[in-house]
Design an enzyme around this catalytic site. Structure first.
Site, PDB file in Angstrom:
ATOM      1  N   ASP A 198       0.874  -1.178   0.000  1.00 27.56           N
ATOM      2  CA  ASP A 198       0.000   0.000   0.000  1.00 27.56           C
ATOM      3  C   ASP A 198       0.915   1.233   0.000  1.00 27.56           C
ATOM      4  O   ASP A 198       1.505   1.591   1.022  1.00 27.56           O
ATOM      5  CB  ASP A 198      -0.870  -0.056   1.259  1.00 27.56           C
ATOM      6  CG  ASP A 198      -1.769   1.167   1.405  1.00 27.56           C
ATOM      7  OD1 ASP A 198      -1.556   2.156   0.686  1.00 27.56           O
ATOM      8  OD2 ASP A 198      -2.663   1.130   2.267  1.00 27.56           O
ATOM      9  N   LYS A 227      -2.745  12.085  -1.723  1.00 35.24           N
ATOM     10  CA  LYS A 227      -1.719  12.466  -0.735  1.00 35.24           C
ATOM     11  C   LYS A 227      -0.543  13.101  -1.481  1.00 35.24           C
ATOM     12  O   LYS A 227      -0.705  14.171  -2.060  1.00 35.24           O
ATOM     13  CB  LYS A 227      -1.321  11.242   0.088  1.00 35.24           C
ATOM     14  CG  LYS A 227      -2.490  10.662   0.909  1.00 35.24           C
ATOM     15  CD  LYS A 227      -2.045   9.552   1.819  1.00 35.24           C
ATOM     16  CE  LYS A 227      -3.157   9.055   2.723  1.00 35.24           C
ATOM     17  NZ  LYS A 227      -4.023   8.049   2.067  1.00 35.24           N
ATOM     18  N   ARG A 233      -9.441  13.012  -4.296  1.00 38.29           N
ATOM     19  CA  ARG A 233      -9.571  12.008  -3.227  1.00 38.29           C
ATOM     20  C   ARG A 233     -10.069  10.707  -3.847  1.00 38.29           C
ATOM     21  O   ARG A 233     -11.153  10.659  -4.425  1.00 38.29           O
ATOM     22  CB  ARG A 233     -10.564  12.532  -2.187  1.00 38.29           C
ATOM     23  CG  ARG A 233     -10.646  11.759  -0.912  1.00 38.29           C
ATOM     24  CD  ARG A 233     -11.271  12.608   0.178  1.00 38.29           C
ATOM     25  NE  ARG A 233     -10.347  13.653   0.570  1.00 38.29           N
ATOM     26  CZ  ARG A 233      -9.354  13.511   1.453  1.00 38.29           C
ATOM     27  NH1 ARG A 233      -9.187  12.363   2.071  1.00 38.29           N
ATOM     28  NH2 ARG A 233      -8.543  14.506   1.720  1.00 38.29           N
TER      29      ARG A 233
END
Ligand code: DSN
Length: 415
Positions: A198, A227, A233
């Site tokens: 991840d 990020k 998002r």
């Protein structure tokens, strides 16, 4: 600004304006946050939000998908090119559904997974008991070494050989160091486990070439796109060709229904931005800034977990300064710095209190701040700790933080 919203809902229009003001006037140091581009936001606010597109390009369950098909195919092609991946699924609504997709594509409920403990820097979705990953699977955790505060791969190997999980999970939300993918791969191979990584936190650093990529080593790599990658998002799954069919089938129809096509298109815009030369400079700058801030804080007697950073974040153990993470988060909020309290390895405090704060550079670097500004921020942090009871001094520090914000305008021209 927000004229259309104001016409129907003044309360939400006020909230949108207030939040823009907050983002402009505070030093945003939450390591998982960033300021996405106007182009990405415009795409997210587009008519693509109106479109149902269950299925995949050219194999949809709805008509009228010709344009969203093109957007999704662009996003996929760009994601593959950006990360050198054989396949990409750009539909996950979030990092959490990306991870759920990766697990359920290859595991059955009750199977064993082995991931980094949340309290040692891992993530909720890597097997924490309150999360679906811990509820559905027999989740085991590895930890960092108490001496180096970095992952002890020998211990991890011993644990993996003893427990034989079906999936080995790498990646973190509060781990400041590089990962040894070769070791993870060889451990996974020894026990014939799937290797998942991840890379949500570091994806932008990987895309910008300043952090080693997990893609060549892993069966499946998941990420968020908002990020360090600085996009909308959302989530992303990359995989090898032979694993992709199972991933696609699990994301839709296994977990999700209609994809958010306005977000999928915005991911395409984000990947396009990441392929430009200046993104490499941005990625380098995030790391340079984190190192500069870390050095300046260590010079002032702060303890950084693992003794520094290789990426965009610092995990600062503030127990030595007589503070809890919660108190430090509140103190920094008071002087105009937004961050989050965070457990540190072997923390004696509860997760609601903690002994640390996590500080990240993605958002400030997007504003254009550099190593000089990191020095000023270290000074603000240190002075706040030294003057906790002195309201005048804290007010002056807040003014300093606001001054920095004024010098690096956010979304200039957005009224
Ligand atoms: N909660 C995010 C973070 O702050 O790291 C990850 O999902």
């Amino acid at each position: 600004m927000y004229d259309q919203v104001r016409q129907v809902d003044t309360e939400i229009a006020d909230i949108l304006e207030a939040e823009l003001g907050r983002q402009r006037n505070q030093l945003e140091m939450i390591a998982s946050e960033n300021f996405t581009s106007r182009a990405v936001m415009e795409t997210m606010g587009s008519t693509l939000t109106n479109k149902y597109a269950e299925g995949y390009p050219k194999k949809r369950y709805y008509g009228g998908c010709v344009h969203v098909d093109e957007a999704e195919m662009l996003a996929k092609r760009r994601a593959m090119a950006l990360f050198g991946a054989e396949r990409a699924n750009v539909q996950p609504h979030s990092g959490s559904t990306a991870n759920m997709t990766a697990y359920l594509a290859f595991l059955k409920p009750g199977d064993k997974i082995l991931g980094l403990s949340l309290s040692h820097g891992g993530h909720l979705t890597h097997g924490h008991p309150v999360n679906f990953s811990g509820l559905l699977f027999d989740a085991l955790h590895y930890e960092v070494s108490p001496d180096t505060e970095t992952i002890d791969y020998d211990k991890l190997r011993t644990q993996a050989l003893a427990e034989r999980p079906k999936m080995l999970v790498g990646g973190a939300s509060a781990y400041p160091r590089f990962w040894d993918y070769e070791k993870l791969r060889s451990i996974a191979d020894e026990i014939d486990a799937i290797l998942m990584f991840d890379m949500a936190h570091i994806a932008g650093l990987v895309a910008g070439g300043v952090h080693p990529s997990p893609v060549p080593f892993c069966d499946v790599v998941t990420s968020t796109t908002h990020k360090t990658l600085r996009g909308p998002r959302g989530g992303l799954v990359l995989s090898r060709k032979d694993k992709f069919k199972a991933i696609n089938k699990m994301n839709f129809p296994g977990i999700q229904g209609g994809p958010l096509m306005h977000v999928v298109a915005a991911k395409a815009v984000c990947f396009q931005e990441c392929m430009q030369g200046d993104f490499k400079l941005y990625a380098k700058s995030m790391v340079d800034n984190a190192k500069a801030l870390g050095d300046a804080l260590m010079e002032r007697g702060f303890h950084l977990v693992s003794g520094g950073t290789d990426n965009h974040l610092l995990l600062v153990n503030v127990a030595g300064k007589g503070l809890t993470g919660k108190a430090m988060e509140e103190l920094l909020e008071h002087v105009g710095i937004t961050c989050n309290k965070n457990t540190v390895p072997f923390d004696k405090e509860s997760p609601f209190v903690t002994s640390g704060v996590r500080l990240g550079t993605p958002a400030l670097t997007t504003r254009g701040m550099g190593v000089e500004e990191m020095g000023r921020i270290a000074h603000i942090i240190d002075s706040a700790v030294q003057n906790q009871e002195n309201q005048d001094k804290l007010d002056a520090l807040r003014a300093e933080a606001e001054d920095l914000c004024q010098s690096f305008p956010l979304y200039p021209g957005m009224a």
